[in-house]
Design an enzyme around this catalytic site. Structure first.
Site, mmCIF file in Angstrom:
data_model
loop_
_atom_site.group_PDB
_atom_site.id
_atom_site.type_symbol
_atom_site.label_atom_id
_atom_site.label_comp_id
_atom_site.label_asym_id
_atom_site.label_seq_id
_atom_site.Cartn_x
_atom_site.Cartn_y
_atom_site.Cartn_z
ATOM 1 N N LYS A 22 -19.609 28.694 0.276
ATOM 2 C CA LYS A 22 -19.431 27.797 1.421
ATOM 3 C C LYS A 22 -19.583 26.339 1.006
ATOM 4 O O LYS A 22 -18.788 25.477 1.390
ATOM 5 C CB LYS A 22 -20.465 28.125 2.505
ATOM 6 C CG LYS A 22 -20.473 27.140 3.679
ATOM 7 C CD LYS A 22 -21.562 27.462 4.671
ATOM 8 C CE LYS A 22 -22.890 26.852 4.315
ATOM 9 N NZ LYS A 22 -23.084 25.495 4.863
ATOM 10 N N ASN A 23 -20.610 26.064 0.201
ATOM 11 C CA ASN A 23 -20.899 24.677 -0.162
ATOM 12 C C ASN A 23 -19.898 24.102 -1.154
ATOM 13 O O ASN A 23 -19.911 22.902 -1.421
ATOM 14 C CB ASN A 23 -22.319 24.562 -0.726
ATOM 15 C CG ASN A 23 -23.369 24.766 0.349
ATOM 16 O OD1 ASN A 23 -23.084 24.637 1.548
ATOM 17 N ND2 ASN A 23 -24.588 25.091 -0.054
ATOM 18 N N CYS A 116 -28.029 21.595 10.496
ATOM 19 C CA CYS A 116 -29.364 22.185 10.545
ATOM 20 C C CYS A 116 -30.445 21.118 10.645
ATOM 21 O O CYS A 116 -30.364 20.065 10.009
ATOM 22 C CB CYS A 116 -29.626 23.030 9.290
ATOM 23 S SG CYS A 116 -28.712 24.579 9.255
ATOM 24 N N ARG A 121 -32.051 13.596 6.239
ATOM 25 C CA ARG A 121 -30.817 13.659 5.465
ATOM 26 C C ARG A 121 -29.833 12.556 5.853
ATOM 27 O O ARG A 121 -28.701 12.813 6.266
ATOM 28 C CB ARG A 121 -30.156 15.033 5.609
ATOM 29 C CG ARG A 121 -31.046 16.172 5.179
ATOM 30 C CD ARG A 121 -30.273 17.433 4.891
ATOM 31 N NE ARG A 121 -29.752 18.047 6.096
ATOM 32 C CZ ARG A 121 -28.968 19.123 6.115
ATOM 33 N NH1 ARG A 121 -28.607 19.680 4.990
ATOM 34 N NH2 ARG A 121 -28.548 19.642 7.229
ATOM 35 N N ASP A 306 -31.823 25.758 -1.166
ATOM 36 C CA ASP A 306 -31.197 26.713 -0.255
ATOM 37 C C ASP A 306 -31.651 28.153 -0.486
ATOM 38 O O ASP A 306 -31.242 29.055 0.256
ATOM 39 C CB ASP A 306 -29.669 26.634 -0.374
ATOM 40 C CG ASP A 306 -29.086 25.486 0.424
ATOM 41 O OD1 ASP A 306 -29.831 24.839 1.171
ATOM 42 O OD2 ASP A 306 -27.870 25.241 0.314
ATOM 43 N N ARG A 398 -23.066 30.738 10.188
ATOM 44 C CA ARG A 398 -22.523 29.543 9.550
ATOM 45 C C ARG A 398 -22.382 29.730 8.044
ATOM 46 O O ARG A 398 -21.542 29.076 7.417
ATOM 47 C CB ARG A 398 -23.435 28.332 9.820
ATOM 48 C CG ARG A 398 -23.417 27.833 11.255
ATOM 49 C CD ARG A 398 -24.257 26.581 11.399
ATOM 50 N NE ARG A 398 -23.905 25.639 10.349
ATOM 51 C CZ ARG A 398 -24.793 24.965 9.612
ATOM 52 N NH1 ARG A 398 -26.080 25.143 9.812
ATOM 53 N NH2 ARG A 398 -24.390 24.135 8.691
#
Length: 421
Positions: A22-23, A116, A121, A306, A398
């Site tokens: 995903k990233n 999230c 951030r 993560d 997600r």
């Protein structure tokens, strides 16, 4: 909202296919803005975040066509340079359209991001980098307004700390900037490398891929290309930890051990066998008990933030004490109160959590607070005695594709409970 119910105590045995990252997929999709043509991405994961960014790109004028695991993104004409709040608020990775839009269209209006709730951030480094490349930046009514009437120009940009998102945004912007851009203290994550390799396939001139110093010589235009998204190392690590906490034996196919070096060291230290196979990775913990290890999250090649929540779940049943220290995000221990509800012995000390292993966890109703916290509760539920119900699993969707189906196929007693309409 859907829930996931787990009746724990079953060892996981079997095979799980790991999807595309995903990233990596999200910045690769954003890179399609840079070309007047088609970017073809293979090994596409089917996730809520992918759909969200696809919807945003379509609003900008990108034609998005998905056939199975193949996405074709064609940006022949950009019809809008505004990324609206309603979409960006759902996922902070949406801010990755900022650099490509300014590079190609010389302007962009992008909502300040959401996603999230794991810390502030801020996107300061993205904006300062674009300013160094000649963009005019204004914050107005919750939006970033960026303009570069003469186009972007190369610059030397030194990141005060490692930022994956800022590295990716500026890497894309620099690909079409005039002259040479040098990114120092750049992120080295495999997903950043994947983006850089894709940009090179599109005709970008990038040196230093995989190092913390990237040199980009801007070109006038990029060309269509086809690129395979790398395997998801976070999904890989998550299922490895699920196998380990249940005393199982799982083969993870379509993935690679080298993407997880730091996590592999920690898992082996905790008593988990993890070895490469012809198809991927085999993870076993069938005889020996888990033992406590200390873990500190760091930018790549360190232990991934993560995977911190999942590792903490694993350590709740390990013999002895473990210290888990989070150095990336300041608010990423929101899973701790939920794990305590299941009988975990965890004490917080600032940015560190002392985890003392217990003989067994007990099932309980728990609440997911973010993407990785949600799957950490699933992992805990797999090992717990009795029934665990994880609420607010929209976070889970997600970043994890069909998680309950993949685990059930390996023997877990797990099901999704659909909320009545």
């Amino acid at each position: 909202m859907d829930k996931i119910r787990i009746r724990g105590g079953r060892a996981l045995n079997g095979t799980i296919a790991v999807g595309g990252a995903k990233n990596a997929a999200l910045p690769l999709m954003a890179a399609s803005i840079l070309i007047d043509g088609t970017l073809t991405l293979t090994n596409l994961p089917h996730l809520a975040d992918i759909q969200t960014l696809g919807t945003l790109l379509e609003q900008l004028g990108v034609h998005v066509s998905v056939d199975g695991r193949v996405a074709r993104l064609t940006a022949s004409r950009i019809v809008s340079t505004t990324a609206p709040y309603d979409l960006v608020r759902k996922m902070r990775a949406s801010v990755l359209v900022l650099g490509p839009l300014v590079a190609r269209e010389r302007r962009a209006r992008v909502s300040l991001p959401g996603g999230c709730a794991i810390g502030a951030r801020p996107i300061d480094l993205h904006l300062k980098g674009l300013q160094a490349m000649g963009a005019e930046i204004e914050l107005s009514e919750g939006y970033v307004e960026a303009r570069a009437p003469e186009g972007l120009r190369g610059a030397e940009i030194i990141f005060p700390f490692v930022s994956v998102g800022a590295t990716e945004n500026l890497l894309m912007a620099a690909s079409l900037a005039r002259g040479e851009t040098v990114l120092k203290n750049a992120a080295r994550e495999p997903e950043v490398q994947d983006l850089a390799n894709c940009l090179v396939a599109m005709g970008a001139q990038i040196e230093g891929i995989g190092t913390d110093r990237l040199v980009v010589r801007g070109v006038d235009r990029l060309a269509p290309a086809t690129h395979s998204i790398l395997p998801d190392r976070i999904e890989t690590g998550t299922y490895a930890m699920a196998a380990a906490i249940t005393g199982g034996d799982i083969e993870l196919t379509g993935t690679r051990l080298d993407l997880l070096d730091a996590a592999v060291v920690s898992l082996r230290g905790a008593g988990v066998s993890i070895e490469p196979t012809a198809r991927g990775i085999r993870v076993q913990r069938t005889n020996a008990p888990l033992v406590g290890v200390d873990v500190m999250t760091e930018p790549y090649p360190g232990f991934p933030t993560d995977l911190q929540a999942q590792m903490m779940s694993l350590l709740t049943t390990a013999e002895g004490a473990s210290m888990v220290t989070e150095t990336i995000f300041e608010n990423r221990f929101m899973h701790v109160p939920e794990l305590r509800r299941m009988g975990a012995n965890i004490n917080l000390h600032g940015a560190s959590a002392m985890v003392r292993g217990v003989r067994r966890l007990t099932g309980a109703p728990v609440m997911a607070t973010d993407l990785r916290a949600s799957v950490s509760l699933v992992i805990a539920g797999l090992a717990a005695e009795g029934e665990t119900v994880v609420n607010r699993v929209y976070h889970l969707d997600r970043g994890y594709e069909r998680v309950e189906a993949k685990l059930a196929a390996c023997g877990a007693d797990i099901e999704r409970l659909k909320e009545a309409a």
